[in-house]
Design a protein around this motif. Sequence first.
Motif, mmCIF file in Angstrom:
data_model
loop_
_atom_site.group_PDB
_atom_site.id
_atom_site.type_symbol
_atom_site.label_atom_id
_atom_site.label_comp_id
_atom_site.label_asym_id
_atom_site.label_seq_id
_atom_site.Cartn_x
_atom_site.Cartn_y
_atom_site.Cartn_z
ATOM 1 N N ILE A 1 -34.539 43.476 -3.545
ATOM 2 C CA ILE A 1 -34.538 44.931 -3.352
ATOM 3 C C ILE A 1 -35.866 45.526 -3.816
ATOM 4 O O ILE A 1 -36.455 46.378 -3.134
ATOM 5 C CB ILE A 1 -33.362 45.571 -4.107
ATOM 6 C CG1 ILE A 1 -32.036 45.147 -3.459
ATOM 7 C CG2 ILE A 1 -33.481 47.100 -4.114
ATOM 8 C CD1 ILE A 1 -30.808 45.605 -4.219
ATOM 9 N N ALA A 2 -36.347 45.074 -4.966
ATOM 10 C CA ALA A 2 -37.629 45.587 -5.464
ATOM 11 C C ALA A 2 -38.764 45.260 -4.498
ATOM 12 O O ALA A 2 -39.687 46.075 -4.304
ATOM 13 C CB ALA A 2 -37.920 44.997 -6.842
ATOM 14 N N LEU B 1 -29.048 45.174 1.244
ATOM 15 C CA LEU B 1 -29.256 44.036 0.352
ATOM 16 C C LEU B 1 -28.326 44.100 -0.852
ATOM 17 O O LEU B 1 -27.812 43.073 -1.305
ATOM 18 C CB LEU B 1 -30.714 43.996 -0.109
ATOM 19 C CG LEU B 1 -31.741 43.523 0.917
ATOM 20 C CD1 LEU B 1 -33.147 43.691 0.383
ATOM 21 C CD2 LEU B 1 -31.488 42.078 1.311
ATOM 22 N N ALA B 2 -28.107 45.293 -1.377
ATOM 23 C CA ALA B 2 -27.193 45.448 -2.513
ATOM 24 C C ALA B 2 -25.782 45.030 -2.133
ATOM 25 O O ALA B 2 -25.092 44.330 -2.896
ATOM 26 C CB ALA B 2 -27.215 46.895 -3.004
ATOM 27 N N VAL B 3 -25.344 45.421 -0.945
ATOM 28 C CA VAL B 3 -23.998 45.055 -0.486
ATOM 29 C C VAL B 3 -23.892 43.536 -0.328
ATOM 30 O O VAL B 3 -22.911 42.917 -0.760
ATOM 31 C CB VAL B 3 -23.663 45.767 0.837
ATOM 32 C CG1 VAL B 3 -22.364 45.229 1.427
ATOM 33 C CG2 VAL B 3 -23.557 47.269 0.619
ATOM 34 N N LEU C 1 -27.723 35.246 -9.067
ATOM 35 C CA LEU C 1 -27.666 35.953 -7.784
ATOM 36 C C LEU C 1 -27.961 37.442 -7.960
ATOM 37 O O LEU C 1 -28.616 38.052 -7.108
ATOM 38 C CB LEU C 1 -26.297 35.759 -7.139
ATOM 39 C CG LEU C 1 -26.087 34.395 -6.472
ATOM 40 C CD1 LEU C 1 -24.611 34.166 -6.164
ATOM 41 C CD2 LEU C 1 -26.925 34.288 -5.209
ATOM 42 N N VAL C 2 -27.493 38.011 -9.046
ATOM 43 C CA VAL C 2 -27.806 39.424 -9.328
ATOM 44 C C VAL C 2 -29.308 39.601 -9.491
ATOM 45 O O VAL C 2 -29.909 40.539 -8.945
ATOM 46 C CB VAL C 2 -27.055 39.903 -10.583
ATOM 47 C CG1 VAL C 2 -27.565 41.269 -11.028
ATOM 48 C CG2 VAL C 2 -25.553 39.979 -10.318
ATOM 49 N N GLY D 1 -37.662 52.266 6.677
ATOM 50 C CA GLY D 1 -36.221 52.180 6.426
ATOM 51 C C GLY D 1 -35.901 51.515 5.101
ATOM 52 O O GLY D 1 -34.931 50.758 5.003
ATOM 53 N N THR D 2 -36.719 51.772 4.093
ATOM 54 C CA THR D 2 -36.585 51.069 2.817
ATOM 55 C C THR D 2 -35.253 51.334 2.141
ATOM 56 O O THR D 2 -34.628 50.416 1.588
ATOM 57 C CB THR D 2 -37.732 51.488 1.872
ATOM 58 O OG1 THR D 2 -38.974 51.284 2.545
ATOM 59 C CG2 THR D 2 -37.701 50.670 0.606
ATOM 60 N N VAL D 3 -34.783 52.566 2.172
ATOM 61 C CA VAL D 3 -33.511 52.892 1.522
ATOM 62 C C VAL D 3 -32.374 52.147 2.199
ATOM 63 O O VAL D 3 -31.504 51.562 1.540
ATOM 64 C CB VAL D 3 -33.265 54.421 1.563
ATOM 65 C CG1 VAL D 3 -31.876 54.745 1.012
ATOM 66 C CG2 VAL D 3 -34.336 55.153 0.770
ATOM 67 N N ALA D 4 -32.365 52.134 3.537
ATOM 68 C CA ALA D 4 -31.297 51.465 4.282
ATOM 69 C C ALA D 4 -31.272 49.969 3.989
ATOM 70 O O ALA D 4 -30.209 49.391 3.719
ATOM 71 C CB ALA D 4 -31.471 51.708 5.777
#
Length: 281
Positions: free
Chosen positions: A173-174, A265-267, A165-166, A257-260
């Motif tokens: 994200i990439a 996605l990280a969360v 999953l990681v 809005g790539t950073v957002a």
Amino acid sequence: MIGTAAAEVSLAATRGRSWMSDLRAGRHPQWIAYAVAAVGWVVLVGVEIIRLRTTGSPEVMADMHVGHDMTGGMAGMTESGPHTHGVTTHIVSLLAMLAVMTPMVAADARYAALRAPSGYRRRVPGWVLGGWAVGWLPLLIVTAFISLALGKLVETTEFGEAQLLVAATAVAIAWQWTSRKRLSPARCHRTLAPPLPQTQARTACLRYGLGLGNECGISCAPMMMVMMLAGHSVFVVAPLTAVAWYERRRRPHHDPGTVATSLMLAVVGVVAVLLAVVSAS
């Protein structure tokens, strides 16, 4: 001044109308997309409730649990017996995941429908959504088989589900930072005014929906992989659907809005990993 007065009259005429009256009048032909999504959410929530209620029952979990341990899916695809129900649940969940994404193209379907003759206007959203589903399905099937193959990897190696999953979250994200990802949501903003003849309109709408489905699949496939590896859990599907909706409602060619989206996605990836750890314990 004349244009302003006409706009004010038009606005005043719409203030007293309810959404239901507009629906009966055919001003919201895209309602079918939200109805399909509602059915999809009911199915996903139902599967999640059954999963939570049967936690701790090895016999039932062996039947159903395709996603969280990911060891039943491949066996169920090749053998009859207790895993057959698990594969059925997996397929139903996949279709439900596709269903909850239909509102992403509701605006596209409405735009096309309102520019079609009233004689077949109500059919246009169905044509667009049908083409969209056909465009999505091949990539959805490929993603599903990849997730099952990765589940077999977890079963036969020391590579854990949390690690998988990681890795999937990192890929998702990439993908947000690639030019191809940025192009796909932009292409989802394309519009269609169907030809006047109904036969030509149906063909054009199906082709239009097919293109939308292809772009949706390319844009969201990494997120769909995370959903599948998380066992179609509502706690993962819901926030990732929100991410896709956030992307769809923005103007990606100007403000992606790539950073957002990466932070969101990280969360969600952290939530998925925690669910996997809890499920394994």
